[in-house]
Design an enzyme around this catalytic site. Structure first.
Site, short mmCIF file in Angstrom:
data_model
loop_
_atom_site.label_atom_id
_atom_site.label_comp_id
_atom_site.label_asym_id
_atom_site.label_seq_id
_atom_site.Cartn_x
_atom_site.Cartn_y
_atom_site.Cartn_z
N TYR A 42 38.26 16.10 -4.75
CA TYR A 42 37.10 15.69 -5.55
C TYR A 42 37.15 14.20 -5.84
O TYR A 42 36.18 13.46 -5.62
CB TYR A 42 37.06 16.49 -6.85
N LYS A 85 34.59 11.30 -4.39
CA LYS A 85 33.79 10.52 -5.34
C LYS A 85 34.07 9.02 -5.18
O LYS A 85 33.16 8.19 -5.27
CB LYS A 85 34.07 10.95 -6.78
#
Length: 293
Positions: A128, A132
């Protein structure tokens, strides 16, 4: 001002739609899309949408936020968190539109002893966080008119979040354990939306301080302290019949697929200095806790 909002049904996106559709923002022409109306991972669809609507500002509130699932679903996390922002930023740049992108504290390792500033070394520890960060870099490298807004521990009345989970668990059982060695800032989605709108308005000025900014709630707390506050408020407002006492545990006692940062605290000095936006008191968002039930 014409604004395109992606992720319009998410925690932040829904707040943006509500605020930009209100009477105070009658000067705004809004196009709000969710993934069913615009798949941001479809480059041709993104180009067509932006070319047709020709926004002054694109606010990307869409994201793949299932932190643990991303560890086994890296391809889709990359498509949404990296390629989506890339396509939006490139298309926005073609028409000289501003790109505003929402990012996360997960771009850092979480090992620092003090709150992170924008220029600190990034070192994501999860899929994640990696995706990002790639999305941030895509926006920065392809559209000079950009704001990247890093935030943390987002909660709101819409969608799934820690507050809603705690309230649900509190109605189901009294034995609740929450980690006490991870620290950060709960941040109300409505306050993030206000910040993004302030950025959009600032982007229309002749000279604009583009770049990466941190915005989060105040004060800093641990997940355990945050959970206890939620239960105390729920009991005080008669949303729970039992006064729940949360048991503190360590991160090692609660293993997860994705590594969580021990330090998610963000320093918000830069955004206060450059944009006049100050860290919000997240406790004010609990005046009516029934809204999260």
């Amino acid at each position: 001002m014409k604004i395109l909002v992606t992720g319009a049904k998410g925690q932040v996106g829904s707040q943006l739609v509500e605020k930009l559709s209100g009477g105070i923002n009658t000067h705004v022409e809004l196009l709000a899309v969710d993934r069913h109306l615009l798949d941001i991972t479809d480059e041709l669809a993104v180009n067509a949408c932006i070319e047709r609507f020709r926004p002054d500002v694109v606010i990307n509130a869409a994201a793949y936020t299932a932190v643990d699932r991303a560890e086994q679903d890296e391809l889709n996390a990359k498509r949404v968190n990296h390629l989506g922002p890339l396509y939006l930023a490139v298309a926005a740049n073609k028409i000289k539109a501003t790109m505003i992108h929402v990012s996360t504290d997960y771009v850092f390792s979480g090992d620092a002893k003090v709150p992170y500033i924008e220029s600190d070394t990034v070192d994501p520890q999860s899929v994640y966080g990696e995706t990002k960060l790639a999305g941030e870099q895509a926006v920065i490298n392809t559209n000079p008119q950009h704001f990247v807004l890093r935030t943390s521990w987002v909660f709101g009345e819409t969608g799934a979040n820690f507050v809603k989970t705690m309230l649900r668990i509190g109605r189901e059982r009294s034995d609740i354990r929450v980690v006490c060695d991870q620290f950060g800032s709960p941040t109300y989605a409505g306050d993030i939306a206000d910040t993004l709108i302030a950025m959009a308005k600032r982007s229309m000025e002749h000279e604009c301080p583009w770049g990466i900014y941190h915005f989060s709630g105040s004060p800093y707390v641990s997940w355990h302290e945050f959970a206890q506050y939620i239960f105390d408020e729920a009991y005080a407002q008669r949303c729970l019949n039992t006064h729940i006492k949360v048991k503190p545990i360590t991160t090692s006692e609660y293993p997860t697929a994705a590594k969580r940062p021990l330090n998610s605290r963000l320093n918000c000095t830069k955004i206060a200095t450059n944009l006049g936006v100050y860290a919000s008191d997240w406790r004010l968002a609990f005046k009516d806790i029934k809204a999260y039930l």
